[in-house]
Design a protein around this motif. Structure first.
Motif, mmCIF file in Angstrom:
data_model
loop_
_atom_site.group_PDB
_atom_site.id
_atom_site.type_symbol
_atom_site.label_atom_id
_atom_site.label_comp_id
_atom_site.label_asym_id
_atom_site.label_seq_id
_atom_site.Cartn_x
_atom_site.Cartn_y
_atom_site.Cartn_z
ATOM 1 N N MET A 1 0.978 -1.237 0.095
ATOM 2 C CA MET A 1 0.088 -0.185 -0.047
ATOM 3 C C MET A 1 0.876 1.325 0.025
ATOM 4 O O MET A 1 1.900 1.381 0.817
ATOM 5 N N SER A 2 0.666 2.143 -0.862
ATOM 6 C CA SER A 2 1.409 3.344 -1.223
ATOM 7 C C SER A 2 1.067 4.384 -0.032
ATOM 8 O O SER A 2 1.908 5.302 0.245
ATOM 9 N N GLY A 3 0.022 4.523 0.624
ATOM 10 C CA GLY A 3 -0.546 5.534 1.379
ATOM 11 C C GLY A 3 -0.049 5.206 2.996
ATOM 12 O O GLY A 3 -0.619 5.893 3.732
ATOM 13 N N MET A 4 0.432 4.235 3.091
ATOM 14 C CA MET A 4 0.584 3.827 4.561
ATOM 15 C C MET A 4 1.707 4.501 5.223
ATOM 16 O O MET A 4 2.770 4.858 4.695
ATOM 17 N N ILE A 5 1.649 4.839 6.526
ATOM 18 C CA ILE A 5 2.497 5.652 7.408
ATOM 19 C C ILE A 5 3.779 4.760 7.825
ATOM 20 O O ILE A 5 3.559 3.566 8.179
ATOM 21 N N GLN A 6 5.087 5.118 7.472
ATOM 22 C CA GLN A 6 5.958 4.051 8.085
ATOM 23 C C GLN A 6 6.619 4.777 9.251
ATOM 24 O O GLN A 6 6.885 6.014 9.202
ATOM 25 N N ALA A 7 7.193 4.122 9.978
ATOM 26 C CA ALA A 7 7.810 4.717 11.434
ATOM 27 C C ALA A 7 9.275 3.983 11.349
ATOM 28 O O ALA A 7 9.562 2.801 11.050
ATOM 29 N N ASP A 8 10.131 4.930 11.788
ATOM 30 C CA ASP A 8 11.789 4.289 12.144
ATOM 31 C C ASP A 8 11.699 3.954 13.451
ATOM 32 O O ASP A 8 11.940 4.993 14.115
ATOM 33 N N ALA A 9 11.388 2.763 14.122
ATOM 34 C CA ALA A 9 11.419 2.398 15.373
ATOM 35 C C ALA A 9 12.994 2.644 15.933
ATOM 36 O O ALA A 9 13.168 3.216 17.297
ATOM 37 N N THR A 10 13.918 2.419 14.967
ATOM 38 C CA THR A 10 15.367 2.563 15.587
ATOM 39 C C THR A 10 15.622 4.188 15.969
ATOM 40 O O THR A 10 16.161 4.502 17.192
ATOM 41 N N ALA A 11 14.952 5.233 15.396
ATOM 42 C CA ALA A 11 15.489 6.265 15.742
ATOM 43 C C ALA A 11 14.592 6.688 16.758
ATOM 44 O O ALA A 11 15.234 7.353 17.722
ATOM 45 N N SER A 12 13.249 6.339 16.924
ATOM 46 C CA SER A 12 12.509 6.657 17.969
ATOM 47 C C SER A 12 13.178 5.951 19.247
ATOM 48 O O SER A 12 13.097 6.453 20.321
ATOM 49 N N PHE A 13 13.566 4.988 19.095
ATOM 50 C CA PHE A 13 14.041 4.217 20.422
ATOM 51 C C PHE A 13 15.541 4.949 20.875
ATOM 52 O O PHE A 13 15.623 5.069 22.255
#
Length: 59
Positions: A1-13
């Motif tokens: 799906m192209s409209g999905m939000i992706q999160a960078d868990a590594t940066a958040s952690f």
């Protein structure tokens, strides 16, 4: 799906870990100073906000 939000868990952690390490450092420094003042019998340690509440002190 192209409209999905992706999160960078590594940066958040990494950001959370950095904030926790900073808080732990403030608590450890306040604890060390409290112990030094206690050793000297200095009761002013209970009137110093930066030692009683190290996470709420400015700076």
């Amino acid at each position: 799906m192209s409209g999905m939000i992706q999160a960078d868990a590594t940066a958040s952690f990494a950001a959370v870990a950095r904030r926790l390490a900073d808080r732990a450092g403030k608590i450890a420094a306040a604890h060390a100073e409290m112990r030094a003042l206690k050793t000297r019998g200095d009761e002013s340690r209970w009137r110093r906000a930066d030692l009683v509440w190290p996470l709420f002190a400015k700076g």
